[in-house]
Design an enzyme around this catalytic site. Structure first.
Site, short mmCIF file in Angstrom:
data_model
loop_
_atom_site.label_atom_id
_atom_site.label_comp_id
_atom_site.label_asym_id
_atom_site.label_seq_id
_atom_site.Cartn_x
_atom_site.Cartn_y
_atom_site.Cartn_z
N CYS A 71 -22.88 -39.44 52.99
CA CYS A 71 -22.14 -40.51 52.30
C CYS A 71 -21.60 -41.53 53.28
CB CYS A 71 -20.96 -39.92 51.53
SG CYS A 71 -21.43 -38.73 50.29
N HIS B 227 -24.11 -37.97 42.93
CA HIS B 227 -25.03 -38.87 43.62
C HIS B 227 -26.23 -38.04 44.07
CE1 HIS B 227 -21.87 -42.06 45.05
NE2 HIS B 227 -22.65 -42.61 44.15
N1 ARG Z 1 -15.14 -41.25 46.46
C1 ARG Z 1 -16.44 -41.78 46.51
C2 ARG Z 1 -16.97 -42.02 45.10
O1 ARG Z 1 -16.72 -41.20 44.25
C3 ARG Z 1 -17.35 -40.86 47.25
C4 ARG Z 1 -18.71 -41.42 47.48
C5 ARG Z 1 -19.62 -40.46 48.16
N2 ARG Z 1 -20.81 -41.10 48.57
C6 ARG Z 1 -22.04 -40.60 48.47
N3 ARG Z 1 -23.02 -41.25 49.00
N4 ARG Z 1 -22.28 -39.48 47.81
O2 ARG Z 1 -17.60 -43.00 44.82
#
Ligand code: ARG
Length: 274
Positions: free
Chosen positions: A267, A173
């Protein structure tokens, strides 16, 4: 000489990790065989919430839902600019239902909410700099959000969107590789981006703070800043030193359990921009 770093009051949306576990693996940080201490996860999350409140910010909460263990990562549910929320459409079916809870939240609060056609994971892959070029959106693609969603976000939000290609699966991300420290300043880990996207970032932000790989793997880029206080993962000591040297105040928080899901401070926090 550093400029004075002035904080601005923020409004955030968080979701308690009541049902948080690692029961599937959709990013390289998730390992279903590593145990998660759920009680500790909840304790750490409440510390994060307290930290934001102590800094004078407003915190709204989303009601967690059983069967949605990643809902704690509230940043992924939408991206809000100037009172309009551009909704999420998750890449993985395990998280798809989260988008609906976010939509219901925004509609209940009377925000203008636009449901997307294109795949995108909200503020996980979008950052906003209100004071750069009159209001600039930075957007990541390559793993979760599609490049088509960047164009859709621009049409919905009426702000220029700069597309940046992410190339390292550990930084899947945008918010794992880049953060806004204030309304015009960014910090980022260049190697997480394609060479051309690195060139774009260098052109737009010649004075940006640059992170290294150690900062990035410690989730040091996954931070929340109010323009002065930089709330970041306590393991990211190198990143804390860099932001301090630039005149910001690092505020470390422990989030060891949520890191097992592949996320940290940012996150867990969506910013609501009225
Ligand atoms: N386990 C989640 C996923 O893989 C983690 C999300 C993390 N969020 C972020 N904004 N980077 O989707």
């Amino acid at each position: 000489m550093n400029q004075p770093r002035i904080p601005r009051k923020r409004t955030y949306l968080l979701c308690p990790p009541e049902y948080f576990t690692v029961e599937y693996a959709i990013n390289p940080w998730m390992d279903v065989t590593t145990p998660v201490d759920s009680e500790l996860a909840v304790k750490q999350w409440y510390r994060l919430r307290e930290t934001l409140l102590d800094l004078g910010h407003t915190v709204h909460e989303l009601t967690p839902e059983p069967g949605l263990p990643d809902m704690v990562y509230a940043a992924n549910g939408a991206f809000v600019v100037d009172g309009t929320s551009y909704g999420a459409r998750f890449r993985h079916r395990q998280r798809a239902a989260e988008a609906e809870s976010h939509r219901a939240f925004y509609e209940a609060y009377g925000w203008r909410h636009v449901s997307p056609t294109e795949t995108n994971e909200g503020e996980g892959d979008f950052a906003y700099l209100p004071d750069a070029y009159g209001g600039l959106i930075l957007a990541g693609y390559g793993f979760r959000t599609s490049a088509a969603a960047h164009a859709e976000a621009q049409e919905v939000l009426g702000r220029p969107v700069v597309s940046l290609r992410l190339v390292d699966p550990r930084f899947y991300h945008l918010d794992t590789a880049l953060a806004a420290l204030d309304d015009r300043t960014v910090v980022y880990f260049p190697e997480a981006f394609s060479p051309a996207s690195q060139q774009v970032l260098a052109q737009l932000f010649p004075d940006a703070i640059r992170a290294d790989e150690a900062d990035a793997v410690a989730f040091g880029l996954n931070l929340v800043s109010d323009g002065r206080h930089v709330v970041l993962n306590s393991e990211a000591t190198g990143m804390a030193a860099k932001v301090a040297a630039a005149g910001y105040l690092p505020v470390p928080v422990e989030l060891s359990e949520l890191k097992k899901g592949g996320g940290s401070v940012k996150c867990c926090v969506a910013e609501l921009r009225p």
